[in-house]
Write an enzyme that holds these catalytic residues in place. Structure first.
Site, PDB file in Angstrom:
ATOM      1  N   LYS A 132      51.077  12.450   6.343  1.00  0.00           N
ATOM      2  CA  LYS A 132      51.631  12.341   7.724  1.00  0.00           C
ATOM      3  C   LYS A 132      49.864  13.023   8.143  1.00  0.00           C
ATOM      4  O   LYS A 132      49.523  13.780   7.885  1.00  0.00           O
ATOM      5  CB  LYS A 132      52.641  13.617   7.555  1.00  0.00           C
ATOM      6  CG  LYS A 132      53.074  14.437   9.300  1.00  0.00           C
ATOM      7  CD  LYS A 132      53.867  14.986   9.238  1.00  0.00           C
ATOM      8  CE  LYS A 132      54.388  15.291  11.122  1.00  0.00           C
ATOM      9  NZ  LYS A 132      55.425  15.992  10.923  1.00  0.00           N
ATOM     10  N   LYS A 144      54.049   8.326   7.807  1.00  0.00           N
ATOM     11  CA  LYS A 144      54.021   8.186   9.148  1.00  0.00           C
ATOM     12  C   LYS A 144      53.535   8.516  10.432  1.00  0.00           C
ATOM     13  O   LYS A 144      52.096   9.697   9.268  1.00  0.00           O
ATOM     14  CB  LYS A 144      54.765  10.015   9.278  1.00  0.00           C
ATOM     15  CG  LYS A 144      55.300  10.343  10.010  1.00  0.00           C
ATOM     16  CD  LYS A 144      56.473  11.801  10.206  1.00  0.00           C
ATOM     17  CE  LYS A 144      56.283  12.143  11.424  1.00  0.00           C
ATOM     18  NZ  LYS A 144      56.614  13.613  11.836  1.00  0.00           N
TER      19      LYS A 144
END
Ligand code: PBG
Length: 354
Positions: A225, A279
């Site tokens: 992330k 992400k």
């Protein structure tokens, strides 16, 4: 004479190898024997040779929940998305199930007076997200429910972890994340999704789940992330953007890094993640491809709020064809190797897929 090896760096050389087109068995005949347009000429033929497919079954629909009854609240920076009270979230879950969407992901917009420096509301068994989980699981038990593990919807400072001075304390945060995860599982959540990026949290949560007899709780870790500006509209949606002090660069990844993503993913797998996520989505398709290629794990992409906002804004201005860019952006994730996609377009896409 031995050929001198080019000093590419082992990782880069390997990546090259992984992404290099495999040599055809026989050399490809040139034009005009080969005309790649032949297969593209008719719709039936394009269908026949299509390499990737998008199905409703690939989609996870993120939902924002708020207090109240029959309440919906628009999110200015996410045109078309509303925060929903629990009763309406149940209806949305039912709709998702009917459309063939296998799972939803829940994000609470916590009342301001319940946000605190220690984020204690995260492990209140009666907090908003737990009430939403219970309501959904009792009415629509067939749908998978995913809950985020991170403290940002609960902290007064908007960070995912505990601030000691102006430093995020990793290990103390993990202690709280464990309580949050167990709390959500006890409410009936199927999949725990740690999005906080603390070190060691997947292992610690997995161990706590085992010790508490929750052997079958799945963990979908936000493994790679990045510290991204594309999360802006999400922070509006959960009400953390105005609170956030500083940025999340001491725990979320540097967008310049790629090898580091593989280390993050390797660790989370070794600690007990069942599924892993990359992400944001579209700016990080290379990471999805490398992660899938390297680990062969169930791999998910999160098409985040800013990606959605960007496409919606252009579509609303009439600058892009909204439906077409939605479908094109989603198939790109499948092509990159993702098994599934968390996307605010899940309902719209599933409707279109019929
Ligand atoms: C919370 C969390 C964020 C997102 C998912 N979980 C925001 C953040 O890390 O600041 C972003 C999702 C989106 O932008 O759609 N840790």
């Amino acid at each position: 004479m031995a050929k001198k090896t080019v000093s590419l760096g082992a990782a880069r050389a390997k990546r090259r190898e992984a992404t290099a087109p495999r040599a055809p068995k026989r050399p490809l005949p040139g034009f005009p024997a080969t005309r790649l347009r032949r297969n593209r000429k008719n719709a039936w033929s394009r269908t026949l040779v299509r390499e990737n497919e998008l199905n409703a079954g690939d989609l996870v629909w993120p939902l924002f929940v708020i207090e109240g009854q029959s309440e919906r609240a628009a999110i200015t920076s996410m045109p078309g998305i509303e925060r929903l009270s629990c009763d309406l979230a149940v209806e949305a879950a039912r709709e998702a199930l009917d459309l063939g969407i296998p799972a939803i992901a829940l994000f609470p917009n916590t009342r301001p007076d319940l946000r605190s420096d220690d984020g204690a509301e995260a492990y209140n068994p009666d907090n908003l997200v737990c009430r939403a989980v219970r309501a959904i699981k009792s009415d629509v038990p067939e749908i998978g429910v995913i809950c985020d593990v991170a403290l940002d919807p609960y902290t007064s400072h908007g960070h995912d972890g505990l601030l000691i001075g102006d430093v995020i304390d990793n290990d103390r945060t993990v202690e709280v994340l464990i309580k949050q995860a167990l709390n959500q599982v006890e409410a009936g959540c199927d999949v725990i999704a740690p999005s906080d990026m603390m070190d060691g949290r997947v292992g610690a949560i997995r161990q706590a789940l085992e010790e508490n007899g929750q052997h079958d709780s799945q963990i979908m870790s936000y493994a790679a992330k990045y510290a991204s500006a594309f999360y802006g509209p999400f922070r509006d949606a959960v009400g953390s953007s105005d609170r956030l002090k500083g940025d999340k660069k001491t725990y979320q990844m540097d967008p310049a890094n790629s090898d580091e993503a593989l280390r993050e993913v390797a660790l989370d797998i070794s600690e007990g993640a069942d599924m892993i996520m990359v992400k944001p989505g579209m700016p990080y398709l290379d990471i999805i491809a490398r992660v899938k290629e390297t680990f062969g794990m169930p791999t998910f992409a999160y098409q985040v709020s800013g990606e959605y906002a960007m496409l919606q804004a252009a579509a609303q201005s009439g600058w892009l064809d909204g439906e077409r860019v939605m479908m094109e952006s989603l198939i790109a994730f499948k092509r990159a190797g993702a098994d599934g996609i968390l996307t605010y377009y899940a309902r719209d896409a599933a409707r279109l897929l019929g």
